[in-house]
Design an enzyme around this catalytic site. Structure first.
Site, mmCIF file in Angstrom:
data_model
loop_
_atom_site.group_PDB
_atom_site.id
_atom_site.type_symbol
_atom_site.label_atom_id
_atom_site.label_comp_id
_atom_site.label_asym_id
_atom_site.label_seq_id
_atom_site.Cartn_x
_atom_site.Cartn_y
_atom_site.Cartn_z
ATOM 1 N N GLU A 123 15.481 -10.956 16.891
ATOM 2 C CA GLU A 123 14.459 -11.658 16.096
ATOM 3 C C GLU A 123 13.606 -10.665 15.327
ATOM 4 O O GLU A 123 13.401 -9.545 15.799
ATOM 5 C CB GLU A 123 13.511 -12.435 17.038
ATOM 6 N N LYS A 138 10.387 -8.781 14.414
ATOM 7 C CA LYS A 138 9.131 -8.531 15.129
ATOM 8 C C LYS A 138 8.022 -8.639 14.095
ATOM 9 O O LYS A 138 7.804 -7.732 13.284
ATOM 10 C CB LYS A 138 9.142 -7.153 15.785
ATOM 11 N N ASP A 172 4.587 -8.778 12.205
ATOM 12 C CA ASP A 172 3.381 -7.972 12.342
ATOM 13 C C ASP A 172 2.171 -8.875 12.116
ATOM 14 O O ASP A 172 1.572 -8.906 11.050
ATOM 15 C CB ASP A 172 3.417 -6.837 11.313
ATOM 16 N N TYR A 194 5.199 -18.302 13.040
ATOM 17 C CA TYR A 194 6.548 -18.491 13.561
ATOM 18 C C TYR A 194 6.420 -18.578 15.078
ATOM 19 O O TYR A 194 5.714 -17.764 15.687
ATOM 20 C CB TYR A 194 7.457 -17.310 13.218
ATOM 21 N N LYS A 200 11.562 -0.484 17.190
ATOM 22 C CA LYS A 200 10.528 -0.266 16.170
ATOM 23 C C LYS A 200 11.136 0.438 14.959
ATOM 24 O O LYS A 200 11.911 1.384 15.101
ATOM 25 C CB LYS A 200 9.423 0.628 16.745
ATOM 26 N N CYS A 205 -19.219 2.984 -16.709
ATOM 27 C CA CYS A 205 -17.830 2.539 -16.739
ATOM 28 C C CYS A 205 -16.969 3.706 -17.226
ATOM 29 O O CYS A 205 -17.278 4.307 -18.252
ATOM 30 C CB CYS A 205 -17.687 1.331 -17.659
ATOM 31 N N CYS A 265 -15.708 2.630 -21.067
ATOM 32 C CA CYS A 265 -16.590 2.465 -22.231
ATOM 33 C C CYS A 265 -17.855 3.314 -22.122
ATOM 34 O O CYS A 265 -18.605 3.433 -23.088
ATOM 35 C CB CYS A 265 -16.940 0.996 -22.445
ATOM 36 N N CYS A 291 -18.383 -3.356 -14.648
ATOM 37 C CA CYS A 291 -18.745 -2.953 -15.994
ATOM 38 C C CYS A 291 -19.170 -4.254 -16.666
ATOM 39 O O CYS A 291 -18.389 -5.202 -16.730
ATOM 40 C CB CYS A 291 -17.547 -2.363 -16.727
ATOM 41 N N CYS A 338 -16.197 -4.045 -23.472
ATOM 42 C CA CYS A 338 -15.537 -2.868 -22.885
ATOM 43 C C CYS A 338 -14.042 -2.925 -23.208
ATOM 44 O O CYS A 338 -13.378 -3.928 -22.924
ATOM 45 C CB CYS A 338 -15.731 -2.854 -21.376
#
Ligand code: IVH
Length: 674
Positions: free
Chosen positions: A115, A117, A119, A229, A319, A413, A416, A431, A436
């Protein structure tokens, strides 16, 4: 090393691992990489294997997790919610099998289930006579937290079994274990929305799922795209399946989502073949996996094998290599988004992570840099998980040599040069200069994209040139472009320029829904724009609408309604609308009288995926709406039909998983009487 020093090292290792467990499980804020955590744990196990008499109950190898947080009522699990031992390669799997055969010769003849695994976060779901009565986190494996209210908001969790009337009778009592997680596209959509609003974005899907499940406000949880699941029955009353494979089938028949990628394997050879398929699959699926779980299928054999600590012998996690590396943070760049949000990103010394060369990674927001104390010049952990954009986990503090320096959010910014703004208490810097160029470039990019005005031949490079030369000062200026503007630009020959002008001209005939979508109002995508264009004949009408009126439309909540009204309340946006009108970019929609006669698709919710033969995407959406149906973007329990064309992808998988009826273009026509 003397025994004394080794013992000291052992004690320190235990403390360190316990601390990282706490950071990970309770605070959801890990400070070391998974790979390093696994390394520490491996070291600890090696010491324990050589000195079994040192092992006490406080060793992290003896615990399934950390203590539950204080906010929720505690739930004592009916049976311990076990963890899994890890394998890292095929040799580990073979020696696992050999070990088990030595313990119980029946293992020679067993079959297996492989199956994914997932996370995510383990949840334990209790059903009495088919009714969902309680849901808990795993906590420390013995005691979890009662998160029933939160879990009720997860659409994938059945509240009543069986979900389909013709499903089997549920046992009088049933406790199911599953994993709550978030699909990568849903995660990206969520983060994009948060970023556009200047709110704090999440690190990764797992962290989002964990954080959401522990929210005290379940309304908040409901707005997070959590799914589940199911993969095990913890306990129950009445007749229960004898094998893992039958368990999965039974759970599925009862109405739990079960991964289609779980496979029955008749021998260890087929297990290994199956696990090899995952190397490529890992990048193709739309959820994150950190390995596969191999389970002995015959549960009576598995149960007889017992446990080692909290790990059942009859199952093991293989793993996958962590997609995580350490590299140098050479610099920090700042992007300007469509709404003016400034977001920092890492410019890295290029590093290969799981077959991909990574040069840039997200740093989320300026608070994150501060919280994690990430400095330019640091060696940093970089993680690439699933298809998610790589991100910086944090610095390797030990490797500092004093040449690193802190980074401060820019007070102007970067594009600009106008002062940036930070609202205190919020994470984002903005900004706020409406002209801009960076924002304009993003707006234009969006305006011309396929789902908006669909102007072919206007790539980002050209857009940037036109903005930098001052030729375009807003999106409407596109319609004033002439050959004289284009020909001097780099890479423009006469033919190309003429084609582009023709494409721009042709876009004037796009329907109103496209123009509404192209405006880039927060929350107003293709589908919502279509809804609006059915009710308002042109942009003038739409600009006069009120929040209350918008909220009467199905699917429009207060956020979208306010975003629309706010957008039209800005003088520069109204100027833009007038400019469109004077330049002849003025589609007018046919407002249909709402008839009382039921239409063939009345009340039905449809999703379209893949390439169609007779319709473009926009045409089919219009067609479905004309026939009374509603089109949405993602498949859920509310979807009645998925119209699938060629090369359908993850939506098709999801529809299969949820048991949504899948139809072809032809079926749709039959249904609607063509
Ligand atoms: S079985 C005795 N199956 O992995 C049963 N676990 O490291 C033990 N996980 O805490 C768990 N997908 O949260 C199992 N298909 C799957 C899984 C799975 C993810 C997680 C689970 C567990 C952790 C073990």
């Amino acid at each position: 090393m003397s025994e004394e020093t080794l013992f000291e090292l052992y004690e320190n290792l235990k403390k360190e691992i316990n601390y990282h467990n706490y950071r990970y499980h309770v605070l959801d804020d890990p400070i070391i990489s998974d790979a390093n955590y696994d390394r520490l744990l491996k070291q600890l196990r090696e010491i324990e294997a050589k000195n079994p008499d040192w092992v006490q109950a406080d060793s992290p190898t003896q615990r399934a997790g950390a203590a539950p947080a204080d906010n929720f009522k505690k739930v004592v699990h009916p049976l311990p919610i076990l963890s899994l031992a890890n394998a890292f390669n095929e040799a580990d799997l073979i020696s696992w099998q050999e070990r088990l055969i030595r313990l119980d010769e029946r293992v020679q003849k067993v079959s297996y289930v492989v199956e994914p695994k997932l996370d995510g976060l383990t949840v334990v779901l209790h059903y009495r006579n088919g009714v969902f009565i309680q849901g808990a986190t795993r906590g420390n494996g013995e005691i979890g937290e009662d998160i029933t209210q939160n879990l009720r908001t997860v659409q994938a969790i059945p509240l009543q079994l069986p979900v389909n009337k013709d499903g089997p009778n549920p046992p009088p009592y049933l406790v199911v274990r599953g994993e709550v997680f978030i699909r990568i596209p849903d995660f990206e959509k969520l983060n994009q929305g948060l970023a556009e609003r200047g709110e704090k974005t999440y690190l990764n899907p797992r962290n989002t799922a964990a954080g959401s499940l522990r929210q005290l406000d379940s309304k908040m949880v409901a707005s997070r795209p959590l799914t589940l699941y199911a993969y095990a029955i913890v306990t129950g009353e009445g007749e229960l399946p004898n094998t893992q494979w039958e368990t999965l089938m039974f759970l599925k028949e009862l109405g739990f989502p079960v991964s289609d990628y779980s496979k029955y394997c008749d021998s260890m050879e087929t297990v290994i073949e199956e696990t090899r398929l995952w190397a490529a699959r890992r990048d193709q699926i739309d959820f994150e996996v950190d390995g596969v779980v191999i389970k002995i299928n015959e549960l009576y054999v598995a149960n007889d094998l017992g446990f080692v600590g909290k790990d059942p012998r009859g199952a093991i996690a293989l793993k996958f290599p962590a997609r995580e590396e350490v590299t140098r943070l050479n610099d920090i760049g700042v992007n300007v988004g469509r709404t003016g949000v400034l977001t920092p990103y890492a410019i890295l010394e290029p590093v290969e992570i799981g077959g991909v060369v990574v040069k840039q990674a997200t740093l989320h927001n300026f608070d994150y840099i501060e919280e994690k104390d990430i400095r330019i010049g640091d060696q940093v952990f970089v993680k690439r998980a699933g298809d998610v954009i790589p991100y910086v986990i944090g610095p390797v503090v030990d490797e500092r040599d004093g040449t690193e320096h802190k980074f401060a959010p820019p007070d102007v910014c970067p594009v600009c040069g106008q002062p940036s703004e930070h609202i205190s208490g919020e994470v984002a810097w903005f900004c706020v200069n409406p002209s801009c160029p960076a924002q304009l470039v993003r707006n234009l990019e969006y305006f011309v994209s396929r789902s908006a005005m669909d102007i072919v031949g206007l790539g980002i490079k050209i857009v940037e040139q036109l903005v930098n030369e001052g030729i375009l000062t807003d999106v409407a200026d596109l319609y004033t472009l002439t050959l004289d503007d284009l020909l001097p630009l780099e890479g423009f020959a006469l033919k190309k320029a003429e084609n582009l002008l023709a494409a721009i001209e042709a876009s004037k005939t796009r329907p109103l829904s496209r123009l509404i979508a192209a405006l880039g109002i927060r929350g107003v995508g293709e589908v919502m724009a279509g809804e609006l264009a059915q009710r308002y004949a042109d942009l003038d009408q739409l600009s006069k609408v009120t929040v209350a009126e918008l909220e009467t439309i199905e699917g429009v909540g207060p956020n979208i309604a306010e975003a629309v009204v706010d957008w039209f309340s800005l003088p520069k946006n109204m100027e833009l609308i007038h400019k469109f009108k004077s330049l002849g970019v003025w589609p007018v929609a046919q407002i249909k009288e709402i008839s009382n006669e039921p239409l063939p698709l009345s009340g039905k919710v449809l999703v379209v995926t893949g390439t169609l033969e007779h319709f473009t995407r926009t045409e089919i959406q219009a067609y479905i709406k004309e026939k009374g149906g509603k089109v949405t973007n993602s498949v859920s329990n509310k979807t009645d039909f998925l119209v699938a064309g060629e090369n359908a992808g993850s939506k098709l998988d999801k529809a299969k998983e949820l048991g949504v009826t899948i139809i072809s273009e032809k079926d749709l026509m039959n249904l609607t009487g063509i």
